[in-house]
Motif scaffolding. Structure first.
Motif, PDB file in Angstrom:
ATOM      1  N   ARG A   1       0.838  -1.210   0.000  1.00 21.72           N
ATOM      2  CA  ARG A   1       0.000   0.000   0.000  1.00 21.72           C
ATOM      3  C   ARG A   1       0.870   1.257   0.000  1.00 21.72           C
ATOM      4  O   ARG A   1       0.579   2.216  -0.714  1.00 21.72           O
ATOM      5  CB  ARG A   1      -0.918   0.001   1.206  1.00 21.72           C
ATOM      6  CG  ARG A   1      -2.016  -1.031   1.115  1.00 21.72           C
ATOM      7  CD  ARG A   1      -2.943  -0.979   2.300  1.00 21.72           C
ATOM      8  NE  ARG A   1      -3.929  -2.038   2.210  1.00 21.72           N
ATOM      9  CZ  ARG A   1      -4.339  -2.767   3.231  1.00 21.72           C
ATOM     10  NH1 ARG A   1      -3.868  -2.554   4.443  1.00 21.72           N
ATOM     11  NH2 ARG A   1      -5.235  -3.714   3.056  1.00 21.72           N
ATOM     12  N   LEU A   2       1.911   1.257   0.807  1.00 17.92           N
ATOM     13  CA  LEU A   2       2.815   2.406   0.876  1.00 17.92           C
ATOM     14  C   LEU A   2       3.418   2.708  -0.486  1.00 17.92           C
ATOM     15  O   LEU A   2       3.457   3.867  -0.916  1.00 17.92           O
ATOM     16  CB  LEU A   2       3.925   2.143   1.903  1.00 17.92           C
ATOM     17  CG  LEU A   2       5.035   3.188   1.985  1.00 17.92           C
ATOM     18  CD1 LEU A   2       4.482   4.528   2.469  1.00 17.92           C
ATOM     19  CD2 LEU A   2       6.156   2.696   2.899  1.00 17.92           C
ATOM     20  N   TYR A   3       3.890   1.677  -1.170  1.00 17.95           N
ATOM     21  CA  TYR A   3       4.589   1.859  -2.442  1.00 17.95           C
ATOM     22  C   TYR A   3       3.680   1.753  -3.669  1.00 17.95           C
ATOM     23  O   TYR A   3       4.126   1.942  -4.792  1.00 17.95           O
ATOM     24  CB  TYR A   3       5.727   0.845  -2.558  1.00 17.95           C
ATOM     25  CG  TYR A   3       6.773   1.030  -1.502  1.00 17.95           C
ATOM     26  CD1 TYR A   3       7.383   2.262  -1.293  1.00 17.95           C
ATOM     27  CD2 TYR A   3       7.175  -0.036  -0.702  1.00 17.95           C
ATOM     28  CE1 TYR A   3       8.356   2.423  -0.319  1.00 17.95           C
ATOM     29  CE2 TYR A   3       8.147   0.122   0.267  1.00 17.95           C
ATOM     30  CZ  TYR A   3       8.737   1.361   0.456  1.00 17.95           C
ATOM     31  OH  TYR A   3       9.702   1.524   1.413  1.00 17.95           O
ATOM     32  N   ASP A   4       2.406   1.423  -3.447  1.00 17.08           N
ATOM     33  CA  ASP A   4       1.427   1.293  -4.521  1.00 17.08           C
ATOM     34  C   ASP A   4       1.867   0.268  -5.571  1.00 17.08           C
ATOM     35  O   ASP A   4       1.853   0.528  -6.774  1.00 17.08           O
ATOM     36  CB  ASP A   4       1.144   2.653  -5.173  1.00 17.08           C
ATOM     37  CG  ASP A   4      -0.130   2.642  -6.007  1.00 17.08           C
ATOM     38  OD1 ASP A   4      -1.026   1.817  -5.731  1.00 17.08           O
ATOM     39  OD2 ASP A   4      -0.221   3.444  -6.955  1.00 17.08           O
ATOM     40  N   VAL A   5       2.274  -0.899  -5.079  1.00 24.54           N
ATOM     41  CA  VAL A   5       2.626  -2.033  -5.933  1.00 24.54           C
ATOM     42  C   VAL A   5       1.884  -3.256  -5.414  1.00 24.54           C
ATOM     43  O   VAL A   5       1.360  -3.251  -4.303  1.00 24.54           O
ATOM     44  CB  VAL A   5       4.152  -2.304  -5.959  1.00 24.54           C
ATOM     45  CG1 VAL A   5       4.907  -1.123  -6.528  1.00 24.54           C
ATOM     46  CG2 VAL A   5       4.681  -2.671  -4.583  1.00 24.54           C
ATOM     47  N   SER A   6       1.869  -4.302  -6.196  1.00 28.77           N
ATOM     48  CA  SER A   6       1.189  -5.515  -5.750  1.00 28.77           C
ATOM     49  C   SER A   6       2.064  -6.291  -4.763  1.00 28.77           C
ATOM     50  O   SER A   6       3.291  -6.155  -4.758  1.00 28.77           O
ATOM     51  CB  SER A   6       0.841  -6.408  -6.944  1.00 28.77           C
ATOM     52  OG  SER A   6       2.011  -6.995  -7.469  1.00 28.77           O
ATOM     53  N   ILE A   7       1.421  -7.087  -3.962  1.00 29.11           N
ATOM     54  CA  ILE A   7       2.177  -7.946  -3.048  1.00 29.11           C
ATOM     55  C   ILE A   7       2.993  -8.960  -3.848  1.00 29.11           C
ATOM     56  O   ILE A   7       4.036  -9.402  -3.388  1.00 29.11           O
ATOM     57  CB  ILE A   7       1.278  -8.639  -1.997  1.00 29.11           C
ATOM     58  CG1 ILE A   7       0.213  -9.508  -2.644  1.00 29.11           C
ATOM     59  CG2 ILE A   7       0.653  -7.623  -1.065  1.00 29.11           C
ATOM     60  CD1 ILE A   7      -0.608 -10.306  -1.662  1.00 29.11           C
ATOM     61  N   ASP A   8       2.532  -9.293  -5.049  1.00 29.69           N
ATOM     62  CA  ASP A   8       3.274 -10.215  -5.917  1.00 29.69           C
ATOM     63  C   ASP A   8       4.653  -9.663  -6.263  1.00 29.69           C
ATOM     64  O   ASP A   8       5.618 -10.407  -6.335  1.00 29.69           O
ATOM     65  CB  ASP A   8       2.512 -10.497  -7.205  1.00 29.69           C
ATOM     66  CG  ASP A   8       1.261 -11.315  -6.982  1.00 29.69           C
ATOM     67  OD1 ASP A   8       1.231 -12.100  -6.013  1.00 29.69           O
ATOM     68  OD2 ASP A   8       0.314 -11.178  -7.772  1.00 29.69           O
TER      69      ASP A   8
ATOM     70  N   ARG B   1       2.511  -3.294 -11.784  1.00 32.68           N
ATOM     71  CA  ARG B   1       1.286  -4.066 -11.607  1.00 32.68           C
ATOM     72  C   ARG B   1       0.618  -3.686 -10.295  1.00 32.68           C
ATOM     73  O   ARG B   1       1.233  -3.701  -9.255  1.00 32.68           O
ATOM     74  CB  ARG B   1       1.597  -5.552 -11.622  1.00 32.68           C
ATOM     75  CG  ARG B   1       0.373  -6.382 -11.817  1.00 32.68           C
ATOM     76  CD  ARG B   1       0.762  -7.761 -12.198  1.00 32.68           C
ATOM     77  NE  ARG B   1       0.367  -8.630 -11.112  1.00 32.68           N
ATOM     78  CZ  ARG B   1       0.640  -9.894 -11.055  1.00 32.68           C
ATOM     79  NH1 ARG B   1       1.367 -10.454 -11.990  1.00 32.68           N
ATOM     80  NH2 ARG B   1       0.224 -10.634 -10.068  1.00 32.68           N
ATOM     81  N   LYS B   2      -0.633  -3.333 -10.364  1.00 34.84           N
ATOM     82  CA  LYS B   2      -1.391  -2.892  -9.191  1.00 34.84           C
ATOM     83  C   LYS B   2      -2.346  -3.988  -8.733  1.00 34.84           C
ATOM     84  O   LYS B   2      -2.793  -4.792  -9.525  1.00 34.84           O
ATOM     85  CB  LYS B   2      -2.195  -1.644  -9.518  1.00 34.84           C
ATOM     86  CG  LYS B   2      -1.405  -0.516 -10.116  1.00 34.84           C
ATOM     87  CD  LYS B   2      -0.552   0.151  -9.067  1.00 34.84           C
ATOM     88  CE  LYS B   2       0.064   1.429  -9.554  1.00 34.84           C
ATOM     89  NZ  LYS B   2       1.307   1.308 -10.246  1.00 34.84           N
ATOM     90  N   PRO B   3      -2.682  -3.978  -7.437  1.00 32.06           N
ATOM     91  CA  PRO B   3      -3.691  -4.938  -6.976  1.00 32.06           C
ATOM     92  C   PRO B   3      -5.046  -4.646  -7.623  1.00 32.06           C
ATOM     93  O   PRO B   3      -5.334  -3.512  -7.955  1.00 32.06           O
ATOM     94  CB  PRO B   3      -3.770  -4.702  -5.473  1.00 32.06           C
ATOM     95  CG  PRO B   3      -2.739  -3.711  -5.133  1.00 32.06           C
ATOM     96  CD  PRO B   3      -2.193  -3.132  -6.395  1.00 32.06           C
ATOM     97  N   ARG B   4      -5.854  -5.667  -7.778  1.00 34.78           N
ATOM     98  CA  ARG B   4      -7.184  -5.491  -8.390  1.00 34.78           C
ATOM     99  C   ARG B   4      -8.179  -5.057  -7.359  1.00 34.78           C
ATOM    100  O   ARG B   4      -8.178  -5.289  -6.265  1.00 34.78           O
ATOM    101  CB  ARG B   4      -7.634  -6.788  -9.028  1.00 34.78           C
ATOM    102  CG  ARG B   4      -6.758  -7.127 -10.171  1.00 34.78           C
ATOM    103  CD  ARG B   4      -7.193  -8.433 -10.755  1.00 34.78           C
ATOM    104  NE  ARG B   4      -6.139  -8.848 -11.647  1.00 34.78           N
ATOM    105  CZ  ARG B   4      -6.302  -9.634 -12.653  1.00 34.78           C
ATOM    106  NH1 ARG B   4      -7.479 -10.112 -12.918  1.00 34.78           N
ATOM    107  NH2 ARG B   4      -5.323  -9.974 -13.422  1.00 34.78           N
TER     108      ARG B   4
END
Length: 73
Positions: free
Chosen positions: A52-59, A70-73
């Motif tokens: 969330r902090l970095y605005d990236v997916s956990i993947d 790649r962003k979370p859906r």
């Protein structure tokens, strides 16, 4: 590249210090540094907070993809 290395790259890209990220996570700088250095496993809850902090997916943080955008859906 392991998760710790990815966290360091993300932190530096966002021009944050380890202390600032540690404050965000409500932990100490030395404890957070252990995540980046690979001396401590990163709990799933922390991966979610950092994504969330970095605005990236956990993947991306987990190393399942190299697509930083790649962003979370």
């Amino acid at each position: 590249m392991n998760s710790g290395e990815r966290l360091k790259i993300l932190r530096e890209k966002h021009e944050l210090t380890q202390s600032e990220v540690a404050d965000y996570l409500k932990t100490s700088q030395s404890y957070y540094a252990q995540y980046e250095n690979g001396h401590r496993p990163i709990p799933f809850e922390r991966v979610v907070e950092l994504s969330r902090l970095y605005d990236v997916s956990i993947d991306y943080i987990a190393g399942s993809t190299d697509d930083i955008n790649r962003k979370p859906r």
